[in-house]
Design a protein around this motif. Structure first.
Motif, PDB file in Angstrom:
ATOM      1  N   LEU A  52     132.844  89.188  10.902  1.00  0.00           N
ATOM      2  CA  LEU A  52     132.907  90.585  11.335  1.00  0.00           C
ATOM      3  C   LEU A  52     131.557  91.279  11.165  1.00  0.00           C
ATOM      4  O   LEU A  52     131.488  92.507  11.113  1.00  0.00           O
ATOM      5  CB  LEU A  52     133.974  91.340  10.530  1.00  0.00           C
ATOM      6  N   SER A  53     130.492  90.497  11.110  1.00  0.00           N
ATOM      7  CA  SER A  53     129.182  91.046  10.782  1.00  0.00           C
ATOM      8  C   SER A  53     128.697  92.081  11.801  1.00  0.00           C
ATOM      9  O   SER A  53     128.006  93.038  11.436  1.00  0.00           O
ATOM     10  CB  SER A  53     128.153  89.925  10.640  1.00  0.00           C
ATOM     11  N   GLN A  54     129.054  91.917  13.055  1.00  0.00           N
ATOM     12  CA  GLN A  54     128.569  92.858  14.080  1.00  0.00           C
ATOM     13  C   GLN A  54     129.070  94.280  13.852  1.00  0.00           C
ATOM     14  O   GLN A  54     128.407  95.252  14.217  1.00  0.00           O
ATOM     15  CB  GLN A  54     128.994  92.387  15.466  1.00  0.00           C
ATOM     16  N   ILE A  55     130.231  94.394  13.245  1.00  0.00           N
ATOM     17  CA  ILE A  55     130.809  95.719  13.029  1.00  0.00           C
ATOM     18  C   ILE A  55     129.932  96.570  12.110  1.00  0.00           C
ATOM     19  O   ILE A  55     129.863  97.790  12.249  1.00  0.00           O
ATOM     20  CB  ILE A  55     132.234  95.582  12.460  1.00  0.00           C
ATOM     21  N   PHE A  56     129.223  95.926  11.187  1.00  0.00           N
ATOM     22  CA  PHE A  56     128.444  96.659  10.188  1.00  0.00           C
ATOM     23  C   PHE A  56     126.947  96.719  10.512  1.00  0.00           C
ATOM     24  O   PHE A  56     126.147  97.076   9.651  1.00  0.00           O
ATOM     25  CB  PHE A  56     128.651  96.025   8.814  1.00  0.00           C
TER      26      PHE A  56
ATOM     27  N   CYS B  70     124.294  99.975   4.061  1.00  0.00           N
ATOM     28  CA  CYS B  70     124.824  99.503   2.778  1.00  0.00           C
ATOM     29  C   CYS B  70     123.879  98.471   2.179  1.00  0.00           C
ATOM     30  O   CYS B  70     123.436  97.546   2.872  1.00  0.00           O
ATOM     31  CB  CYS B  70     126.215  98.897   2.989  1.00  0.00           C
ATOM     32  N   SER B  71     123.581  98.592   0.916  1.00  0.00           N
ATOM     33  CA  SER B  71     122.561  97.747   0.287  1.00  0.00           C
ATOM     34  C   SER B  71     122.970  96.281   0.180  1.00  0.00           C
ATOM     35  O   SER B  71     122.129  95.429  -0.090  1.00  0.00           O
ATOM     36  CB  SER B  71     122.203  98.289  -1.100  1.00  0.00           C
ATOM     37  N   LEU B  72     124.242  95.973   0.397  1.00  0.00           N
ATOM     38  CA  LEU B  72     124.682  94.574   0.356  1.00  0.00           C
ATOM     39  C   LEU B  72     124.380  93.818   1.636  1.00  0.00           C
ATOM     40  O   LEU B  72     124.451  92.588   1.672  1.00  0.00           O
ATOM     41  CB  LEU B  72     126.201  94.500   0.111  1.00  0.00           C
ATOM     42  N   LEU B  73     124.064  94.534   2.709  1.00  0.00           N
ATOM     43  CA  LEU B  73     124.000  93.930   4.036  1.00  0.00           C
ATOM     44  C   LEU B  73     122.582  93.525   4.432  1.00  0.00           C
ATOM     45  O   LEU B  73     121.591  94.131   4.017  1.00  0.00           O
ATOM     46  CB  LEU B  73     124.564  94.899   5.068  1.00  0.00           C
ATOM     47  N   GLN B  74     122.520  92.499   5.268  1.00  0.00           N
ATOM     48  CA  GLN B  74     121.231  91.938   5.676  1.00  0.00           C
ATOM     49  C   GLN B  74     120.344  92.956   6.379  1.00  0.00           C
ATOM     50  O   GLN B  74     119.124  92.920   6.253  1.00  0.00           O
ATOM     51  CB  GLN B  74     121.464  90.740   6.605  1.00  0.00           C
ATOM     52  N   GLY B  75     120.936  93.872   7.121  1.00  0.00           N
ATOM     53  CA  GLY B  75     120.151  94.824   7.880  1.00  0.00           C
ATOM     54  C   GLY B  75     119.609  95.988   7.075  1.00  0.00           C
ATOM     55  O   GLY B  75     118.882  96.830   7.603  1.00  0.00           O
ATOM     56  N   SER B  76     119.937  96.060   5.818  1.00  0.00           N
ATOM     57  CA  SER B  76     119.506  97.179   4.979  1.00  0.00           C
ATOM     58  C   SER B  76     118.237  96.831   4.206  1.00  0.00           C
ATOM     59  O   SER B  76     118.079  95.715   3.727  1.00  0.00           O
ATOM     60  CB  SER B  76     120.615  97.545   3.983  1.00  0.00           C
TER      61      SER B  76
END
Length: 228
Positions: free
Chosen positions: A63-67, A72-78
């Motif tokens: 479900l990675s595309q949803i975020f 959020c600091s846990l996510l790769q895009g942050s």
């Protein structure tokens, strides 16, 4: 299948899995893990190991595309750093908002997806590991009693009254979760909780601090620390 366990491979969901297997037997339980764009895959690796230990089927959903729009600091895009302090210290800086490691409406999304999967496989019950420590101070609002009551009602009604959500730890703290798990002989040495994807737990992020304190409250050392 009788039950689906929403499964991260951490302490709480692994204890949920042990409860579900005790209730229904391994052949009637399946697990669902979610890849949501987290910065490391350690928890998914642990989910595979714990599921294999219990001999239950494990499915993984991406479900990675949803975020992708979340910081959020846990996510790769942050580009935010994961806080290396307790949730209590973090909440002093948020002015009542959730902490930076709160993934937007994660439990709501995951449980909704889990409901569709569970119904497709004929499950009657979804287990997930929300507990009172995570809900405290609004750190993770989708772990609260009010949220649980609401999502359970929505899934029960939306499934034609075929499916219920069970959060066995919703009124318990993490130390009580660990106490239950120790009695069930949960293989905590296979689990992963740390927000960092290092070879060893960092020991200082919010979830590492909570995990360590929960084992200490039960008079034992976290077996993952022992192993490392």
């Amino acid at each position: 299948m009788k039950a689906l366990v929403l499964f991260s491979g951490g302490v709480d969901s692994s204890t949920c899995l042990a409860i579900a297997v005790e209730k229904y037997g391994a052949d009637e339980v399946m697990c669902l893990s979610v890849s949501y764009g987290q910065k490391h895959s350690k928890e998914l690796e642990s989910a595979k190991a714990v599921a294999a230990h219990y001999g239950v089927e494990l499915k993984t959903l991406d479900l990675s595309q949803i975020f992708e729009g979340s910081d959020c600091s846990l996510l790769q895009g942050s580009d935010k750093e994961i806080p290396l302090e307790s949730y209590g210290e973090q909440l002093k800086k948020t002015d009542g908002a959730p902490v930076s490691t709160y993934v937007p409406f994660r439990n709501g999304l995951f449980l909704s997806c889990a409901a569709s999967v569970a119904l497709s496989y004929g499950c009657e019950e979804i287990f997930y590991g929300a507990h009172s420590d995570d809900a405290a101070g609004n750190a993770y609002p989708d772990c609260s009693q009010d949220f649980n009551d609401s999502i359970n009602s929505a899934i029960y009604l939306g499934s034609g009254k075929q499916l219920r959500v069970t959060a066995p730890f919703i009124g318990m703290n993490k130390a009580q979760v660990v106490k239950r798990g120790l009695a069930l002989k949960v293989p905590y040495e296979l689990t992963w909780s740390c927000y960092s994807g290092l070879d060893k737990p960092c020991g200082v992020c919010g979830t590492c601090r909570d995990r360590s304190a929960a084992f200490e409250a039960n008079g034992v050392t976290d077996p993952l620390i022992k192993r490392n």
